[in-house]
Design a protein around this motif. Sequence first.
Motif, PDB file in Angstrom:
ATOM      1  N   GLN A 131     -13.933 -24.629  -6.080  1.00 24.49           N
ATOM      2  CA  GLN A 131     -14.113 -25.567  -4.975  1.00 24.49           C
ATOM      3  C   GLN A 131     -15.338 -26.455  -5.191  1.00 24.49           C
ATOM      4  OE1 GLN A 131     -14.151 -23.022  -1.470  1.00 24.49           O
ATOM      5  NE2 GLN A 131     -11.941 -23.308  -1.172  1.00 24.49           N
ATOM      6  N   ALA A 134     -14.366 -29.031  -7.713  1.00 26.55           N
ATOM      7  CA  ALA A 134     -13.524 -30.046  -7.074  1.00 26.55           C
ATOM      8  C   ALA A 134     -14.376 -31.059  -6.311  1.00 26.55           C
ATOM      9  CB  ALA A 134     -12.521 -29.379  -6.139  1.00 26.55           C
ATOM     10  N   LYS A 135     -15.400 -30.566  -5.589  1.00 21.67           N
ATOM     11  CA  LYS A 135     -16.288 -31.455  -4.838  1.00 21.67           C
ATOM     12  C   LYS A 135     -17.125 -32.323  -5.779  1.00 21.67           C
ATOM     13  CE  LYS A 135     -16.687 -28.431  -0.782  1.00 21.67           C
ATOM     14  NZ  LYS A 135     -17.601 -27.589   0.034  1.00 21.67           N
ATOM     15  N   ALA A 138     -14.908 -35.019  -7.143  1.00 15.30           N
ATOM     16  CA  ALA A 138     -14.639 -35.999  -6.090  1.00 15.30           C
ATOM     17  C   ALA A 138     -15.848 -36.909  -5.852  1.00 15.30           C
ATOM     18  CB  ALA A 138     -14.245 -35.289  -4.801  1.00 15.30           C
ATOM     19  N   TRP A 220      -8.489 -32.034 -11.167  1.00 15.60           N
ATOM     20  CA  TRP A 220      -9.043 -32.606  -9.941  1.00 15.60           C
ATOM     21  C   TRP A 220      -9.170 -34.122  -9.989  1.00 15.60           C
ATOM     22  CZ3 TRP A 220     -11.516 -28.041 -11.850  1.00 15.60           C
ATOM     23  CH2 TRP A 220     -11.227 -26.898 -11.100  1.00 15.60           C
ATOM     24  N   GLN A 223      -8.403 -37.475  -7.070  1.00 16.84           N
ATOM     25  CA  GLN A 223      -8.658 -37.215  -5.648  1.00 16.84           C
ATOM     26  C   GLN A 223      -9.353 -38.414  -5.006  1.00 16.84           C
ATOM     27  OE1 GLN A 223     -10.061 -33.029  -4.715  1.00 16.84           O
ATOM     28  NE2 GLN A 223     -10.715 -33.231  -6.834  1.00 16.84           N
ATOM     29  N   ARG A 224      -8.991 -38.686  -3.761  1.00 16.39           N
ATOM     30  CA  ARG A 224      -9.655 -39.774  -3.016  1.00 16.39           C
ATOM     31  C   ARG A 224      -9.983 -39.289  -1.600  1.00 16.39           C
ATOM     32  NH1 ARG A 224      -9.772 -41.231  -7.410  1.00 16.39           N
ATOM     33  NH2 ARG A 224      -9.275 -43.260  -8.331  1.00 16.39           N
ATOM     34  N   PRO A 225     -10.832 -38.271  -1.472  1.00 16.91           N
ATOM     35  CA  PRO A 225     -11.092 -37.700  -0.140  1.00 16.91           C
ATOM     36  C   PRO A 225     -11.786 -38.674   0.805  1.00 16.91           C
ATOM     37  CG  PRO A 225     -12.626 -36.832  -1.756  1.00 16.91           C
ATOM     38  CD  PRO A 225     -11.596 -37.602  -2.531  1.00 16.91           C
TER      39      PRO A 225
END
Length: 227
Positions: A131, A134-135, A138, A220, A223-225
């Motif tokens: 996690q 992943a952050k 991002a 990952w 991603q486009r959070p």
Amino acid sequence: MSVEPKIVAGVTNGGASLVVSKDIRNVEDLPGTELATPQFGGTQDVALRHYLLDQGLGEQVTVTPSSNGTVPQLFARQAIDGAWLPEPHASLLVKEHEAHRLINESSLWPKGKFPTTVLVVSQDFLAEHPQSVAKLVAANAQSIHWLNSVSAAERLSAVQAALNKINGSSLSDEVINLALGQVSFDEIPLEDTFKTLVAHQSAVGIGEPGEVTNIVNDQWIGQRPWE
């Protein structure tokens, strides 16, 4: 414990050049010269040695690893004839020391792209903290998106602020702006280039051939959070 690296994203592509004195106008002028690189066995060192080997000049040019900070002094004293450098150091010699780009490394790669900076984590960290990775990926993507979306003036201002915060100083706006024109920002890590980089290293006698087939983990990317 495994410290095997995994590349989880790209960051910066391009931005390395052979910059030389004005007396050197083409490759045929290189025999008998002395050229610097930032570090023995580093990316630019291998790039220069492989280029010279490819041109049949491996025994005709002296390669002298020198720190980026000392290269301008050596060049100004004419102790070296040029250097294969990353940005912004290549642009510094061009802008403030009357050097010129003889070879832009981008011209040696398919589609003109090669990785300069990538985002790397250890395999252990990847397994234990997915996690967090992943952050991290991002956040990297969001930063790249911002850099590619703002004006050139905003990009320059942000880069200068970051450099001053990290180093306590920076180079002139003219040098940094020229350097930014030599690089591109992209989260895609250009996986196909790493096999070539390892092959070049082995070809010039630095290190052994290695397997890099699984060095990239791109799960990952994309991603486009923030959207």
